[in-house]
Design an enzyme around this catalytic site. Structure first.
Site, PDB file in Angstrom:
ATOM      1  N   HIS A 175       0.951  -1.317  -0.054  1.00 15.03           N
ATOM      2  CA  HIS A 175      -0.063   0.038   0.016  1.00 15.03           C
ATOM      3  C   HIS A 175       0.830   1.271  -0.081  1.00 15.03           C
ATOM      4  CE1 HIS A 175      -3.486  -2.661   1.766  1.00 15.03           C
ATOM      5  NE2 HIS A 175      -3.681  -2.426   0.385  1.00 15.03           N
ATOM      6  N   GLU A 178       1.667   3.971   3.118  1.00 15.63           N
ATOM      7  CA  GLU A 178       2.009   3.445   4.392  1.00 15.63           C
ATOM      8  C   GLU A 178       3.493   3.566   4.373  1.00 15.63           C
ATOM      9  OE1 GLU A 178      -0.070  -0.480   4.379  1.00 15.63           O
ATOM     10  OE2 GLU A 178      -1.756   0.666   4.088  1.00 15.63           O
ATOM     11  N   ARG A 231      -3.377   4.787  -2.196  1.00 12.19           N
ATOM     12  CA  ARG A 231      -2.986   3.266  -1.843  1.00 12.19           C
ATOM     13  C   ARG A 231      -2.611   2.390  -2.555  1.00 12.19           C
ATOM     14  NH1 ARG A 231      -5.666  -0.180   2.257  1.00 12.19           N
ATOM     15  NH2 ARG A 231      -6.766  -1.982   1.477  1.00 12.19           N
ATOM     16  N   HIS A 303       2.454  -3.380   7.000  1.00 13.62           N
ATOM     17  CA  HIS A 303       1.489  -2.438   6.687  1.00 13.62           C
ATOM     18  C   HIS A 303       1.318  -1.570   7.944  1.00 13.62           C
ATOM     19  CE1 HIS A 303      -0.524  -4.257   3.165  1.00 13.62           C
ATOM     20  NE2 HIS A 303       0.197  -5.260   3.646  1.00 13.62           N
ATOM     21  N   GLU A 378       0.360  -4.332  11.230  1.00 14.79           N
ATOM     22  CA  GLU A 378       0.021  -3.027  11.105  1.00 14.79           C
ATOM     23  C   GLU A 378       0.845  -2.189  12.074  1.00 14.79           C
ATOM     24  OE1 GLU A 378      -2.389  -1.940   8.915  1.00 14.79           O
ATOM     25  OE2 GLU A 378      -3.453  -3.707   8.308  1.00 14.79           O
TER      26      GLU A 378
HETATM   27  O1  0X9 Z   1      -6.765  -4.331   4.254  1.00 22.38           O
HETATM   28  C1  0X9 Z   1      -5.712  -4.534   4.075  1.00 22.38           C
HETATM   29  O2  0X9 Z   1      -5.182  -4.890   3.114  1.00 22.38           O
HETATM   30  C2  0X9 Z   1      -4.722  -4.255   5.506  1.00 22.38           C
HETATM   31  N1  0X9 Z   1      -4.979  -3.398   6.254  1.00 22.38           N
HETATM   32  S1  0X9 Z   1      -4.582  -1.780   5.657  1.00 22.38           S
HETATM   33  O3  0X9 Z   1      -5.059  -0.895   6.471  1.00 22.38           O
HETATM   34  N2  0X9 Z   1      -2.923  -1.828   5.604  1.00 22.38           N
HETATM   35  O4  0X9 Z   1      -5.055  -1.708   4.135  1.00 22.38           O
HETATM   36  C3  0X9 Z   1      -4.837  -5.700   6.266  1.00 22.38           C
HETATM   37  C4  0X9 Z   1      -4.457  -7.230   5.426  1.00 22.38           C
HETATM   38  C5  0X9 Z   1      -4.820  -8.087   6.073  1.00 22.38           C
HETATM   39  N3  0X9 Z   1      -4.467  -9.302   5.422  1.00 22.38           N
HETATM   40  C6  0X9 Z   1      -5.285 -10.086   4.991  1.00 22.38           C
HETATM   41  N4  0X9 Z   1      -6.393  -9.892   4.376  1.00 22.38           N
HETATM   42  N5  0X9 Z   1      -4.899 -11.205   4.918  1.00 22.38           N
HETATM   43 ZN    ZN Z   2      -1.851  -1.743   4.140  1.00 21.82          ZN
END
Ligand code: 0X9
Ligand code: ZN
Length: 419
Positions: A175, A178, A231, A303, A378
């Site tokens: 992303h 970040e 993003r 992230h 995170e």
């Molecule tokens: O939403 C996401 O991709 C991640 N959070 S963010 O705020 N950085 O965008 C979390 C990713 C979680 N991982 C999986 N879905 N496996």
């Molecule tokens: Zn992310």
């Protein structure tokens, strides 16, 4: 003709200009009933530029952070008043935080430090310089090309051929916005090579490392030079005569792709893409990972923000594979992470802590290769700065994150040796 050329130059100049976020606010909205959840979800799914969701709408009682343009304050406050929603302003002026974030001073261009956020060229030069400094340990890896023609660069760090079946993969900045993620990953890489701490040396020298600080270089460059809050990738997609840019690289992997928590609309921030691995950058990385994945014991996706350690999987809240084991390791890891600066993390699988989100890199690795250790970090913080974490927090965030990595693999080794 001359006029046309001048106009074209002007257009380029204008489009290269940075988007400003003067007086943009970040609201923390907590819906108190189902109706409020639905209204906020609708707003999020609409993918309107004036409402940028920094964290997603989850459910009743769960906060969502949304950046709002000044022209929409009245509308938003009306909506909040008309529904059962708790609202606080987390950030009064997003542009002020951007101005104080710690852009590298021009005088230090090209110097790689951990006190500022770097360009993708500086990251790449840093990786190349490590190959020169540590020729018997570090090799450069290119995992294909991005859509805009940038190399997806990483390094392999190997202190001994004996570590060939003990690999750890660290990937970050999938992303774009970040920035702390890539900075911390580079910090960890540097420590693995230079630290004298015995625990870090042991971790470094008993594993092969694959480290990719900027997994989405096109998005990162766009965030760095134009639109800080970007993003996704930068692949153009046209739908119903409208062109929007980018798919969410963390919804684009071919494991349970399109099974919830991703959007089929190109303008959405969680657009899954037209097909799995539609994005050259995710495909390139995935194809490289495929060549080494059986040798991996760990896959870590970095992230921000929220201070969470997330376990697979994103498509279901079921506690699958070695959930109990990795949960317990995660608890120990969070304890050592907190020891240095008191930073508190929560642990759980993605739907338990956040929301259903299918098609992530971590899930693909875990689901295809059964990699025993797979986490998504995170990083800091919990919303005071959000994605705009000041650069003076790169080192402390790097230190505490490395503390937790040391613990993860110490604990994993204990379990492995006991069996
Ligand atoms: O939403 C996401 O991709 C991640 N959070 S963010 O705020 N950085 O965008 C979390 C990713 C979680 N991982 C999986 N879905 N496996
Ligand atoms: Zn992310």
């Amino acid at each position: 003709m001359k006029l046309l050329a001048a106009l074209a130059t002007l257009l380029v100049l204008v489009s290269a200009e940075k988007v400003r976020y003067d007086n943009y606010r970040v609201y923390r909205l907590t819906p108190k009933d189902y109706k409020a959840v639905e209204a906020l979800k609708q707003l999020e799914d609409a993918g309107i530029a004036e409402y940028s969701f920094w964290t997603s709408v989850v459910g009743v009682g769960a906060a969502a952070d949304v950046m709002v343009a000044p022209a929409e304050f009245d509308e938003l406050e009306e909506m909040v008043a008309g529904l059962d929603i708790d609202s606080t302003v987390m950030i009064e002026n997003v542009q002020t935080l951007i101005d104080n974030e710690g852009f590298r001073p021009a005088s230090r261009a090209g110097v790689f430090d951990f006190d500022s956020y770097h360009t993708v060229e500086e990251y790449n030069d840093f990786l190349r310089s490590l190959v020169v400094r540590f020729p018997s340990t570090v090799t450069l890896i290119q995992a294909g090309w991005s859509y805009e023609g940038r190399p997806i660069l990483g390094v392999k760090v190997s202190f001994s051929p004996a570590n060939a079946n003990n690999g750890i993969f660290l990937e970050s900045n999938m992303h774009a916005r970040e920035w702390i993620a890539g900075a911390v990953n580079a910090y960890i890489l540097n420590e693995l090579l230079t630290s004298h701490d015995p625990a870090v040396r042991h971790l470094a020298e008993t594993h092969d490392w694959y480290i990719f600080p900027i997994a989405n270089p096109d998005g990162y460059v766009f965030s760095y030079t134009s639109t800080r809050m970007w993003r996704k990738t930068r692949v153009p997609y046209s739908m119903l005569g409208i062109t929007c840019f980018g798919a969410d690289p963390n919804r684009n992997w071919p494991f349970r792709w399109n099974t919830g928590g991703s959007s089929s609309l190109a303008c959405s921030d969680t657009y899954m893409g037209p097909s799995p691995w539609s994005e050259p950058s995710t495909r390139g990385l995935g194809e490289f990972i495929s060549t080494i994945a059986p040798s991996l014991v760990g896959y870590i996706s970095i992230h921000s923000y929220s201070q969470m350690l997330l376990l697979p999987y994103g498509h279901t809240s079921a506690q699958l594979d070695n959930y109990n084991e990795t949960y317990a390791i995660g608890v120990s890891a969070a304890r050592s992470l907190a020891r240095r600066y008191g930073t508190q993390y929560t642990i759980g699988n993605i739907p338990e802590l956040l929301y259903v989100a299918s098609g992530s890199s971590m899930d693909w690795v875990k689901g295809n290769f059964g990699t025993p250790i797979a986490y998504t970090y995170e990083l800091r913080d919990t919303g005071r700065f959000g994605f705009l974490l000041p650069a003076e927090q790169i080192r402390p965030t790097g230190e505490e994150t490395l503390d937790s990595l040391v613990t993860i693999f110490e604990e994993y080794d204990k379990i492995r040796n006991a069996n």
